[in-house]
Write an enzyme that holds these catalytic residues in place. Structure first.
Site, mmCIF file in Angstrom:
data_model
loop_
_atom_site.group_PDB
_atom_site.id
_atom_site.type_symbol
_atom_site.label_atom_id
_atom_site.label_comp_id
_atom_site.label_asym_id
_atom_site.label_seq_id
_atom_site.Cartn_x
_atom_site.Cartn_y
_atom_site.Cartn_z
ATOM 1 N N ASP A 71 -30.680 19.855 14.627
ATOM 2 C CA ASP A 71 -30.882 20.675 13.681
ATOM 3 C C ASP A 71 -29.671 21.811 13.814
ATOM 4 O OD1 ASP A 71 -32.004 22.677 12.043
ATOM 5 O OD2 ASP A 71 -33.184 23.538 13.708
ATOM 6 N N LEU A 72 -28.744 21.245 13.224
ATOM 7 C CA LEU A 72 -27.302 22.160 13.054
ATOM 8 C C LEU A 72 -27.027 22.690 11.918
ATOM 9 C CD1 LEU A 72 -25.181 20.138 15.847
ATOM 10 C CD2 LEU A 72 -26.746 22.046 16.167
ATOM 11 N N LYS A 73 -27.817 22.252 10.975
ATOM 12 C CA LYS A 73 -27.610 22.979 9.463
ATOM 13 C C LYS A 73 -26.428 22.764 9.157
ATOM 14 C CE LYS A 73 -31.937 25.754 9.892
ATOM 15 N NZ LYS A 73 -32.288 25.773 11.401
ATOM 16 N N ASP A 76 -20.394 23.335 4.900
ATOM 17 C CA ASP A 76 -19.082 23.276 4.885
ATOM 18 C C ASP A 76 -18.357 22.360 3.713
ATOM 19 O OD1 ASP A 76 -16.239 23.620 5.818
ATOM 20 O OD2 ASP A 76 -16.819 23.724 7.780
ATOM 21 N N PRO A 78 -17.098 19.201 1.668
ATOM 22 C CA PRO A 78 -17.841 17.782 1.762
ATOM 23 C C PRO A 78 -17.159 17.026 2.884
ATOM 24 C CG PRO A 78 -17.706 18.346 -0.455
ATOM 25 C CD PRO A 78 -16.908 19.686 0.319
ATOM 26 N N THR A 130 -36.701 30.613 5.476
ATOM 27 C CA THR A 130 -37.927 31.369 5.356
ATOM 28 C C THR A 130 -37.575 32.673 5.631
ATOM 29 O OG1 THR A 130 -38.384 30.423 7.388
ATOM 30 C CG2 THR A 130 -39.538 29.221 5.412
ATOM 31 N N GLN A 200 -43.376 34.370 13.089
ATOM 32 C CA GLN A 200 -43.611 33.373 11.732
ATOM 33 C C GLN A 200 -44.410 34.183 10.844
ATOM 34 O OE1 GLN A 200 -41.960 30.721 11.077
ATOM 35 N NE2 GLN A 200 -41.515 29.613 12.957
ATOM 36 N N ARG A 221 -42.964 27.325 20.101
ATOM 37 C CA ARG A 221 -43.782 28.155 21.350
ATOM 38 C C ARG A 221 -45.139 27.750 21.599
ATOM 39 N NH1 ARG A 221 -41.170 33.264 18.510
ATOM 40 N NH2 ARG A 221 -41.304 31.665 16.811
#
Ligand code: C5P
Length: 243
Positions: A71-73, A76, A78, A130, A200, A221
């Site tokens: 999960d490094l999202k 940048d 292409p 979110t 959350q 958690r």
């Protein structure tokens, strides 16, 4: 609790629970992971753990038999995102993600890079975080309701060849309806009934999220901070099997 956990490995979606490994170091990560089983959950490695422990930890988790969501999202140009996705594929991860707001070309390049790889992780888009409110997105120039922007970006991700998006459980039913059943929806913001919601905001229980149409539940958690993580995980699995 008298129910037992039945094997559902025949479905490619199983296991549907992805445990968020939000730990600071390898020792505390392994303390938890050594109690888990790859047949019961997948694992998410995010920015903090990856920056601290690097590819060697991801490799270790994969060698233990776990599917890893990196999960490094990525966001940048292409070419750079494509190269990063190729590198993630070479690491052998099961899922990798990019920001859908990086645009069609960036996502298409990412898709092409993965298609050229021997191992092909699921390629997932991040829509609107979110944590961002209507006001926050207006400050960066988007005069639109967050939910409308999520739908717009999810459709763009689908058109660009992505396998799915990360979204809040509240957005799942609209996205399934608008985009279709084969577009995978990965949802954090999941809390078993009676557990602390922490930071959350709008949460659903695991069974509510699956009923709404989530394909994968990212849970941190409620499992990682529990005194018995494996029991917490098994209780969630049983809840999900009873829907
Ligand atoms: O501990 P908790 O269940 O809240 O962890 C949720 C995980 O999902 C964390 O790793 C968090 O960074 C991630 N996440 C999230 N909300 C998003 C995207 C990712 O909570 N919109």
């Amino acid at each position: 609790m008298t129910s037992t956990i039945t094997s559902t490995q025949s479905s490619t979606k199983e296991p549907r629970i992805i445990i968020a490994l939000d730990f600071k170091d390898e020792a505390s990560t392994m303390l938890l992971v050594n109690q888990l089983e790859p047949t019961l959950c997948r694992l998410k490695v995010g920015k903090e753990l990856f920056v601290r422990c690097g590819p060697s930890l991801v490799d270790k988790l994969i060698n233990m038999g776990f599917d890893v969501f990196l999960d490094l999202k990525f966001h940048d140009i292409p070419n750079t995102v494509a190269a990063a996705c190729h590198a993630a594929a070479d690491m052998g991860v099961w899922m990798v993600n990019v920001h859908a707001s990086g645009g069609r070309k960036m996502m298409q390049f990412a898709r092409e890079a993965i298609e050229k790889s021997t191992h092909k992780p699921l390629l997932i888009g991040v829509t609107i975080l979110t944590s961002l409110s209507r006001y926050d997105i207006s400050e960066v120039g988007l005069d639109i309701e967050p939910a409308a922007q999520v739908l717009k970006l999810a459709k763009l991700a689908y058109d660009s060849g992505l396998d799915g998006v990360v979204c809040s459980p509240q957005e799942v039913s609209v996205l399934k309806q608008e985009i279709g059943p084969d577009f995978s929806l990965v949802t954090p913001g999941v809390r078993p009934a009676g557990t602390d919601i922490g930071d959350q905001q709008r949460v659903m229980t695991p069974s509510e999220a699956l009923i709404a149409g989530s394909d994968y539940l990212v849970i941190g958690r409620p499992i990682t901070a529990n005194t018995s993580p494996i029991k917490a995980l098994k209780d969630i699995i049983i809840e999900c099997q009873n829907i």
